[in-house]
Motif scaffolding. Structure first.
Motif, PDB file in Angstrom:
ATOM      1  N   LYS A 509       3.205  41.670  10.943  1.00  0.00           N
ATOM      2  CA  LYS A 509       3.567  41.215  12.286  1.00  0.00           C
ATOM      3  C   LYS A 509       2.375  41.299  13.240  1.00  0.00           C
ATOM      4  O   LYS A 509       2.072  40.362  13.969  1.00  0.00           O
ATOM      5  CB  LYS A 509       4.718  42.086  12.802  1.00  0.00           C
ATOM      6  CG  LYS A 509       5.391  41.568  14.046  1.00  0.00           C
ATOM      7  CD  LYS A 509       6.543  42.465  14.436  1.00  0.00           C
ATOM      8  CE  LYS A 509       6.054  43.591  15.327  1.00  0.00           C
ATOM      9  NZ  LYS A 509       7.144  44.505  15.717  1.00  0.00           N
ATOM     10  N   ASP A 510       1.688  42.452  13.191  1.00  0.00           N
ATOM     11  CA  ASP A 510       0.576  42.660  14.121  1.00  0.00           C
ATOM     12  C   ASP A 510      -0.538  41.642  13.914  1.00  0.00           C
ATOM     13  O   ASP A 510      -1.155  41.188  14.875  1.00  0.00           O
ATOM     14  CB  ASP A 510       0.025  44.080  13.979  1.00  0.00           C
ATOM     15  CG  ASP A 510       1.002  45.108  14.541  1.00  0.00           C
ATOM     16  OD1 ASP A 510       1.991  44.665  15.180  1.00  0.00           O
ATOM     17  OD2 ASP A 510       0.787  46.312  14.341  1.00  0.00           O
ATOM     18  N   LEU A 511      -0.762  41.283  12.650  1.00  0.00           N
ATOM     19  CA  LEU A 511      -1.792  40.277  12.377  1.00  0.00           C
ATOM     20  C   LEU A 511      -1.409  38.936  12.972  1.00  0.00           C
ATOM     21  O   LEU A 511      -2.257  38.224  13.526  1.00  0.00           O
ATOM     22  CB  LEU A 511      -2.001  40.128  10.866  1.00  0.00           C
ATOM     23  CG  LEU A 511      -2.972  41.094  10.204  1.00  0.00           C
ATOM     24  CD1 LEU A 511      -3.000  40.859   8.713  1.00  0.00           C
ATOM     25  CD2 LEU A 511      -4.371  40.914  10.773  1.00  0.00           C
ATOM     26  N   ALA A 512      -0.121  38.613  12.860  1.00  0.00           N
ATOM     27  CA  ALA A 512       0.344  37.335  13.408  1.00  0.00           C
ATOM     28  C   ALA A 512       0.197  37.329  14.923  1.00  0.00           C
ATOM     29  O   ALA A 512      -0.268  36.361  15.523  1.00  0.00           O
ATOM     30  CB  ALA A 512       1.796  37.098  13.011  1.00  0.00           C
ATOM     31  N   ASN A 513       0.566  38.483  15.542  1.00  0.00           N
ATOM     32  CA  ASN A 513       0.465  38.562  16.997  1.00  0.00           C
ATOM     33  C   ASN A 513      -0.986  38.470  17.463  1.00  0.00           C
ATOM     34  O   ASN A 513      -1.286  37.829  18.462  1.00  0.00           O
ATOM     35  CB  ASN A 513       1.084  39.874  17.497  1.00  0.00           C
ATOM     36  CG  ASN A 513       2.575  39.901  17.281  1.00  0.00           C
ATOM     37  OD1 ASN A 513       3.172  38.830  17.073  1.00  0.00           O
ATOM     38  ND2 ASN A 513       3.171  41.073  17.297  1.00  0.00           N
ATOM     39  N   GLU A 514      -1.883  39.131  16.714  1.00  0.00           N
ATOM     40  CA  GLU A 514      -3.299  39.081  17.092  1.00  0.00           C
ATOM     41  C   GLU A 514      -3.853  37.670  16.945  1.00  0.00           C
ATOM     42  O   GLU A 514      -4.638  37.210  17.768  1.00  0.00           O
ATOM     43  CB  GLU A 514      -4.095  40.065  16.232  1.00  0.00           C
ATOM     44  CG  GLU A 514      -3.947  41.499  16.747  1.00  0.00           C
ATOM     45  CD  GLU A 514      -4.329  42.533  15.711  1.00  0.00           C
ATOM     46  OE1 GLU A 514      -4.965  42.170  14.713  1.00  0.00           O
ATOM     47  OE2 GLU A 514      -3.966  43.705  15.905  1.00  0.00           O
ATOM     48  N   GLU A 515      -3.375  37.000  15.883  1.00  0.00           N
ATOM     49  CA  GLU A 515      -3.794  35.617  15.678  1.00  0.00           C
ATOM     50  C   GLU A 515      -3.392  34.781  16.893  1.00  0.00           C
ATOM     51  O   GLU A 515      -4.149  33.938  17.371  1.00  0.00           O
ATOM     52  CB  GLU A 515      -3.149  35.065  14.403  1.00  0.00           C
ATOM     53  CG  GLU A 515      -3.376  33.581  14.137  1.00  0.00           C
ATOM     54  CD  GLU A 515      -4.792  33.279  13.703  1.00  0.00           C
ATOM     55  OE1 GLU A 515      -5.533  34.221  13.395  1.00  0.00           O
ATOM     56  OE2 GLU A 515      -5.148  32.091  13.698  1.00  0.00           O
ATOM     57  N   ASP A 516      -2.192  35.090  17.368  1.00  0.00           N
ATOM     58  CA  ASP A 516      -1.685  34.405  18.556  1.00  0.00           C
ATOM     59  C   ASP A 516      -2.612  34.609  19.747  1.00  0.00           C
ATOM     60  O   ASP A 516      -3.015  33.678  20.427  1.00  0.00           O
ATOM     61  CB  ASP A 516      -0.301  35.000  18.869  1.00  0.00           C
ATOM     62  CG  ASP A 516       0.633  33.937  19.401  1.00  0.00           C
ATOM     63  OD1 ASP A 516       0.315  32.752  19.215  1.00  0.00           O
ATOM     64  OD2 ASP A 516       1.663  34.314  19.981  1.00  0.00           O
ATOM     65  N   LYS A 517      -2.984  35.905  19.968  1.00  0.00           N
ATOM     66  CA  LYS A 517      -3.858  36.248  21.097  1.00  0.00           C
ATOM     67  C   LYS A 517      -5.216  35.564  20.958  1.00  0.00           C
ATOM     68  O   LYS A 517      -5.729  34.981  21.893  1.00  0.00           O
ATOM     69  CB  LYS A 517      -4.050  37.775  21.156  1.00  0.00           C
ATOM     70  CG  LYS A 517      -3.056  38.460  22.080  1.00  0.00           C
ATOM     71  CD  LYS A 517      -3.389  39.941  22.172  1.00  0.00           C
ATOM     72  CE  LYS A 517      -2.219  40.798  21.744  1.00  0.00           C
ATOM     73  NZ  LYS A 517      -2.612  42.141  21.311  1.00  0.00           N
ATOM     74  N   ASN A 518      -5.748  35.650  19.721  1.00  0.00           N
ATOM     75  CA  ASN A 518      -7.049  35.013  19.476  1.00  0.00           C
ATOM     76  C   ASN A 518      -7.003  33.548  19.822  1.00  0.00           C
ATOM     77  O   ASN A 518      -7.895  33.008  20.475  1.00  0.00           O
ATOM     78  CB  ASN A 518      -7.445  35.154  17.995  1.00  0.00           C
ATOM     79  CG  ASN A 518      -7.781  36.602  17.663  1.00  0.00           C
ATOM     80  OD1 ASN A 518      -7.940  37.416  18.577  1.00  0.00           O
ATOM     81  ND2 ASN A 518      -7.867  36.898  16.391  1.00  0.00           N
ATOM     82  N   ALA A 519      -5.907  32.902  19.369  1.00  0.00           N
ATOM     83  CA  ALA A 519      -5.780  31.465  19.628  1.00  0.00           C
ATOM     84  C   ALA A 519      -5.782  31.200  21.123  1.00  0.00           C
ATOM     85  O   ALA A 519      -6.429  30.282  21.611  1.00  0.00           O
ATOM     86  CB  ALA A 519      -4.495  30.945  18.988  1.00  0.00           C
ATOM     87  N   LYS A 520      -5.082  32.092  21.880  1.00  0.00           N
ATOM     88  CA  LYS A 520      -4.994  31.905  23.324  1.00  0.00           C
ATOM     89  C   LYS A 520      -6.373  32.052  23.985  1.00  0.00           C
ATOM     90  O   LYS A 520      -6.778  31.250  24.800  1.00  0.00           O
ATOM     91  CB  LYS A 520      -4.002  32.902  23.928  1.00  0.00           C
ATOM     92  CG  LYS A 520      -2.618  32.287  24.073  1.00  0.00           C
ATOM     93  CD  LYS A 520      -1.639  33.298  24.647  1.00  0.00           C
ATOM     94  CE  LYS A 520      -0.224  32.918  24.280  1.00  0.00           C
ATOM     95  NZ  LYS A 520       0.646  34.093  24.234  1.00  0.00           N
ATOM     96  N   THR A 521      -7.066  33.133  23.581  1.00  0.00           N
ATOM     97  CA  THR A 521      -8.382  33.346  24.199  1.00  0.00           C
ATOM     98  C   THR A 521      -9.335  32.217  23.824  1.00  0.00           C
ATOM     99  O   THR A 521     -10.147  31.794  24.639  1.00  0.00           O
ATOM    100  CB  THR A 521      -8.981  34.702  23.774  1.00  0.00           C
ATOM    101  OG1 THR A 521      -8.840  34.803  22.357  1.00  0.00           O
ATOM    102  CG2 THR A 521      -8.282  35.868  24.420  1.00  0.00           C
ATOM    103  N   ASN A 522      -9.187  31.733  22.591  1.00  0.00           N
ATOM    104  CA  ASN A 522     -10.047  30.628  22.175  1.00  0.00           C
ATOM    105  C   ASN A 522      -9.839  29.399  23.047  1.00  0.00           C
ATOM    106  O   ASN A 522     -10.783  28.762  23.482  1.00  0.00           O
ATOM    107  CB  ASN A 522      -9.768  30.239  20.711  1.00  0.00           C
ATOM    108  CG  ASN A 522     -10.446  31.219  19.754  1.00  0.00           C
ATOM    109  OD1 ASN A 522     -11.224  32.062  20.206  1.00  0.00           O
ATOM    110  ND2 ASN A 522     -10.119  31.114  18.490  1.00  0.00           N
ATOM    111  N   THR A 523      -8.557  29.093  23.303  1.00  0.00           N
ATOM    112  CA  THR A 523      -8.294  27.907  24.112  1.00  0.00           C
ATOM    113  C   THR A 523      -8.786  28.121  25.540  1.00  0.00           C
ATOM    114  O   THR A 523      -9.231  27.192  26.191  1.00  0.00           O
ATOM    115  CB  THR A 523      -6.789  27.569  24.121  1.00  0.00           C
ATOM    116  OG1 THR A 523      -6.059  28.780  24.327  1.00  0.00           O
ATOM    117  CG2 THR A 523      -6.366  26.916  22.821  1.00  0.00           C
TER     118      THR A 523
END
Lengths: 526, 311
Positions: A509-523
């Motif tokens: 779960k945490d990896l998925a959530n971090e992926e989410d955050k990364n995607a947000k910061t990337n955009t």
């Protein structure tokens, strides 16, 4: 792992699945094996009783017996005729039973009994057996019949399009309740509703050079005991025979019509007797669809029947009934482990536990399972302190399990609970292994891990129990053992599954959530 | 749920099914398992190849030989007893010290030699071995772990798990025992896993019980930005294990001994997946990058230099 091999496996799985479903479909279609358990349908028994008075000398009884039943399938037939010699003759596929006796005295009774079941997929053997009939020669009618028929046929011909509509129309005219002069002439001497009447119609049809025949049969309707032979008209249009109601001209047959004979000859002929009488009685008895389909397979001599488990002895049938459910239990384990990711002991331990539940019923099974593993575990921890070697210790736990079971059985016997008795079938060794595995996991992964695995096993076992005791599934597996191929295909497919387990969606779960955050910061940065 | 699957895919997270079917099965042929499953054999091979491992004090193969236990450890104050075919850290008994006839475990509880005998009997009986077959008990050097991890490790031996894919270090983590894991560096039992930057040897994120943590659960000390000494040597050592046991998907467990430096503790043919959470990154992208390289270099130094291209 080449792409080719992957594709081959896919094709192989598909073939397995199709073979299995195809066989199943064929069985349902041709043998009428039901897909739902406990389906009953009825077997009709039609009994023809011939009665006559013997004259004190030799006599011969000749009875037309059914060959082509229409929408029914013959399962069996019996001839009951004491002291009579029986000979079944077949002339152009038209069978007749011939009973003979040297000396017939007093009242004589002969029986012919046929058992049939309704059959939807009626074969078109009719058209094969009976070749296209030659159109009859126009008879030389006598006056005034000749002109009456001539007039009527001419009138009907102008009002019809083809042979069938012609016949329909003619029959309507002939059955007119207020007949005109011509019809009156034709009707004379033949009462509508009798064999005579059908023969008269055929005679008229000959004038139009239309092939026709008389069919005798019985309507197998619910609740009818005494059946009357119905004389029906069949007309050939150059391609096929079609039935017509000789009284209304409606195309078709009476409901549940079972053909008895197609013949102009009399149904019954008795030589050396008098007051002969033919009566039909009907009876109906429920019969399970599965049994009927076995009978059906026998009569049809289908190759599909070679795969039927009903051929086995009853005892082996019972064994296979359980054995065939085990792959379904394995299916539950496979799905629970590779797709869901439920932790459990061993590979097939849960199936064995559910097999045990089968014997004890679920609630008792769970209670006994918890009780025995719980106290077994306590005993195991006690043994731990004695520093025993592995095998003797396992054996000690085994003895303990048997003692526990014995206690429960005796106690439940005293308390008049007969449930406890069936625990005797509980696989003792399995329970012992469960206890041992549980205690080792307890030591190594802690109480939490052990209880998690224990509950996981129990959970799978409960689901396995529901699957393996399901009536519908049991019925399907037993009647369609080819489904094993389908399950095999599922296993081969599951063996190639590389997707996430449902439990991993939580684990990562945490990896998925971090992926989410990364995607947000990337955009944001881009 | 589908959304999460999508996210995990994007992150390149490898699940158990994919690990088994796409990595373990094709790259780790069954016949090579003996290199890693039998720790005695692994140790012998490593010693022959001059790869540093904890010294073997003695081997007990039959119940009768248990009598020689006292002789094996008569001059040793501390040692480790473990099964030769164990898995997942099961059956490992660490003795830190001796006090009279008693043996002191890392959690400061004492046991007598009877208890140790019993433990060895269990090992021989196959209680901890894969598939329950008869096993051997290894008695070996107890690693005196580098004090660098003192502030973030609860007793026991912290170790470094290196994931070697086709001979190239693909991911690494530091495994720290906790109170929950009973001093064992096993993540299944509640140890902390700390991701390591492969290039620098500095710790990054951390995981405990599959959840993201930033501090050691027992000490509250920060887990990130700890620099692991001898990092290049560590990379070299772990990559050289591929020469030892040519398993394509290999886990190498390394301990840092205060006196002897990095030692190979054991090899693992089915390394776990929590390393991904520890590093906050899925494995798949890195493994794919290694798969893309057509010819991998033979020399260990060259293999290590590939790391920068896959990150």
């Amino acid at each position: 792992m080449s792409v080719m091999r992957e594709l081959n496996v896919k094709i192989f799985c598909l073939l397995l699945a199709l073979t299995s479903l195809g066989l199943m479909y064929a069985k349902v279609k041709t043998l009428g094996l039901p897909l739902v358990p406990n389906q009953t349908s009825s077997i009709w028994a039609v009994e023809a009783r011939v009665e006559f008075d013997g004259l004190g000398r030799s006599s011969t009884v000749n009875l037309d017996i059914p060959d082509n039943l229409g929408n029914f399938l013959k399962l069996d037939e019996f001839f009951v005729s004491r002291n009579y010699g029986l000979n079944v003759t077949s002339k152009q596929k038209d069978r007749r039973a011939e009973w003979s006796i040297r000396n017939a005295k007093g009242k004589q009774r002969l029986y012919y009994r046929i058992e049939v079941v309704p059959e939807d997929s009626v074969s078109k053997s009719d058209t094969i057996k009976y070749k296209i009939p030659v159109a009859p020669v126009k008879p030389e009618y006598e006056e005034p019949l000749a002109s009456a028929i001539e007039d009527t046929l001419g009138k009907v011909r102008s009002e019809s399009a083809d042979i069938f509509t012609f016949v329909s129309q003619l029959l309507v005219q002939l059955n007119d309740p207020s007949p005109n002069k011509n019809i009156f002439v034709i009707q004379k001497g033949a009462v509508p509703g009798t064999e005579q009447w059908v023969k008269r119609i055929m005679y008229v049809l000959e004038g139009a050079r239309i092939s026709s025949r008389m069919v005798n049969g019985i309507s197998l309707d619910d609740g009818v005991k005494d059946a009357k032979l119905i004389s029906w008209l069949e007309v050939h249009n150059g391609q096929t025979w079609e039935g017509f109601d000789p009284l209304s001209g409606n195309k078709g047959y009476p409901s549940n019509f079972m053909r008895w004979s197609i013949s102009d000859e009399p149904m019954l002929n008795v030589e050396g007797g008098r007051n002969e009488h033919l009566r039909f009685t009907l009876s109906q008895r429920p019969y399970s669809e599965a049994d009927i389909s076995q009978e059906r397979a026998k009569t049809k001599q289908s190759f599909l029947n070679s795969w039927s488990l009903y051929k086995l002895a009853l005892a082996s049938q019972h064994v296979y009934q359980i054995l065939l459910m085990i792959p379904l239990g394995a299916l539950v384990v496979v799905l629970m482990r590779t797709v869901v990711g439920v932790p459990c002991f061993g590979t097939f331990m849960p199936i064995l536990i559910s097999l045990a539940f089968r014997e004890t019923e679920l609630l008792w099974g769970i209670i006994l399972f918890c009780l025995i593993t719980g106290s077994g575990l306590a005993f195991r921890f006690f043994l731990e302190r004695l520093n025993l070697l592995l095998v003797p210790r396992l054996s000690a736990v085994l003895v303990m399990v048997i003692v526990l079971m014995l206690t429960i059985s005796l106690m439940s016997n005293d308390l008049d609970i007969d449930r406890g008795i069936s625990i005797a079938l509980f696989p003792i060794v399995i329970l012992t292994m469960v206890i041992e595995r549980l205690s080792i996991t307890w030591e190594e992964a802690g109480a939490f891990g052990a209880i998690k695995e224990g509950l996981g096993s129990l959970f799978i076992a409960i689901i396995g129990y529901f699957v393996m005791t399901n009536n519908q599934l049991e019925h399907l597996m037993f009647n369609f053992p080819e489904l094993l191929l389908f399950i095999l295909a599922i296993f081969l497919t599951a063996g190639r599954y590389t997707g996430y387990r449902i439990s991993e969606l939580i684990r990562f779960k945490d990896l998925a959530n971090e992926e989410d955050k990364n995607a947000k910061t990337n955009t944001k940065t881009s | 749920m589908l959304k999460r699957i999508q996210k995990l895919r994007e992150a390149g997270v490898v699940g158990i099914n994919a690990r088994n079917r796409s990595y373990v099965m094709p790259h780790n042929p069954r016949k090579l398992y003996k290199f890693v499953d039998d720790k005695v054999y692994t140790k012998q091979l490593a010693e022959e190849a001059n790869i540093a491992v904890p010294k073997l004090y003695g081997l007990i193969t039959t119940v009768h030989e248990i009598n020689s236990f006292n002789q094996i450890i008569h001059d040793k104050k501390d040692f480790v007893v473990k099964p030769a075919h164990g898995s997942g850290g099961k059956g490992i008994l660490v003795i830190d010290n001796r006090r009279g006839d008693l043996f002191i475990k890392p959690n400061n509880t004492a046991i007598n030699s009877e208890a140790i005998r019993y433990h060895i009997e269990n090992i021989l009986g196959g209680v901890y071995s894969l598939g329950g077959q008869v096993d051997q008990a290894i008695i070996e050097y107890r690693v005196k772990f580098d004090p660098i991890f003192n502030s973030i490790s609860y007793q026991g031996v912290p170790d470094i798990r290196m994931l070697i894919y086709k001979g190239i270090p693909a991911m690494a983590m530091l495994r720290l025992p906790t109170q929950q894991s009973d001093g064992k560096a096993n993540l299944h039992q509640g140890a902390v896993g700390v991701g390591i930057n492969l290039m620098t040897g500095t710790t990054t994120l951390a995981v405990c019980n599959d959840r993201r943590v930033y501090e050691h659960p027992d000490f509250g000390s920060a887990l990130s930005d700890v620099h692991i000494p001898d990092w290049q040597q560590l990379l070299f050592l772990s990559a050289s294990c591929y020469q030892l046991a040519p398993l394509g998907y290999l886990g190498v467990d390394i301990v840092l001994d205060a006196e002897l430096g990095p030692l190979i503790l054991e090899l693992n043919a089915r390394p776990g997946l929590a390393i991904q959470i520890a590093n906050g990154q899925g494995l798949k992208h890195r493994l794919d990058a290694i798969d893309k390289i057509k010819t991998l270099p033979e020399k260990i130094e060259d293999r290590i230099s590939i790391i920068q291209t896959i990150l």
